[in-house]
Design an enzyme around this catalytic site. Structure first.
Site, PDB file in Angstrom:
ATOM      1  N   HIS A 105       0.837  -1.199   0.000  1.00 22.33           N
ATOM      2  CA  HIS A 105       0.000   0.000   0.000  1.00 22.33           C
ATOM      3  C   HIS A 105       0.870   1.246   0.000  1.00 22.33           C
ATOM      4  CE1 HIS A 105       0.713  -0.836   4.286  1.00 22.33           C
ATOM      5  NE2 HIS A 105       0.457   0.444   4.532  1.00 22.33           N
ATOM      6  N   HIS A 107       0.815   5.388   0.965  1.00 22.77           N
ATOM      7  CA  HIS A 107       0.178   6.476   1.698  1.00 22.77           C
ATOM      8  C   HIS A 107       0.254   7.728   0.826  1.00 22.77           C
ATOM      9  CE1 HIS A 107       0.171   4.520   5.742  1.00 22.77           C
ATOM     10  NE2 HIS A 107       1.130   3.806   5.161  1.00 22.77           N
TER      11      HIS A 107
END
Length: 141
Positions: A105, A107
Site C-alpha cells: 500500500h 500512503h
C-alpha cells in the site's frame, strides 16, 4: 524478494473482501483507494493493488505499474481537494522499515508548509469526518 508469505487475513485483504468497512474513494479492476482511518493529516488516503502482494519487494511489476498510475491520480485529487502545498507519498517494506500491514500500500498525504504530520497514533478518526474527506476527494476525481 521477501521470504515471508502473504497473509490472506491481513486487514487490507479483509477490506478488499468487504469484511471490514472503508471509505472508498476510487476503485478499478486492479486497485482500490480509501481513507486512512488513522490519518496523519486530513485527506490521508491509502492506495493498494487488489492482487495479493506483501509489499514492493514481492509485487508483480505489472501490478506495480498499474498501482503507481492510481497513486498519481489520487495524489493530484488530494492536492486539489485539500488545497495542499504538496503531497507526501510513502510506502514501507518489512517491519524494520515501518511496515505494519503486510499488503502492499501507498500512503498519499496532503502537506502544508510549516505543518508537521501527526503521528500514526492508533486513534481512529470520526467516520463522519472521513466520509466528508472522501467526498471532497471524489469530487476532484
Amino acid at each position: 524478494m521477501t521470504s515471508a508469505s502473504y497473509d490472506n487475513n491481513n486487514i487490507f485483504a479483509k477490506i478488499l473482501r468487504g469484511e471490514i468497512p472503508s471509505h472508498r474513494i476510487y476503485e478499478d479492476n486492479d486497485t482500490i483507494a480509501f481513507m486512512d482511518v488513522m490519518p496523519q493529516a486530513p485527506g490521508h488516503v491509502l492506495v493498494l493493488p487488489k492482487a495479493p502482494s506483501r509489499n514492493l519487494l514481492d509485487a508483480d511489476p505489472v501490478v506495480l505499474a498499474k498501482t503507481i498510475l492510481v497513486v498519481q491520480k489520487i495524489a493530484n485529487a488530494v492536492k486539489e481537494a485539500f488545497d495542499a502545498d504538496g503531497v507526501f507519498v510513502c510506502q514501507f517494506n518489512e517491519p524494520a522499515a515501518g511496515q505494519t500491514v503486510f499488503h502492499l500500500h501507498f500512503h498519499v498525504i496532503p502537506r502544508y508548509e510549516g505543518t508537521a504530520l501527526r503521528p500514526h497514533s492508533g486513534r481512529m478518526e470520526d467516520n463522519a469526518v472521513l466520509a466528508a474527506h472522501a467526498e471532497k476527494i471524489m469530487a476532484e476525481l
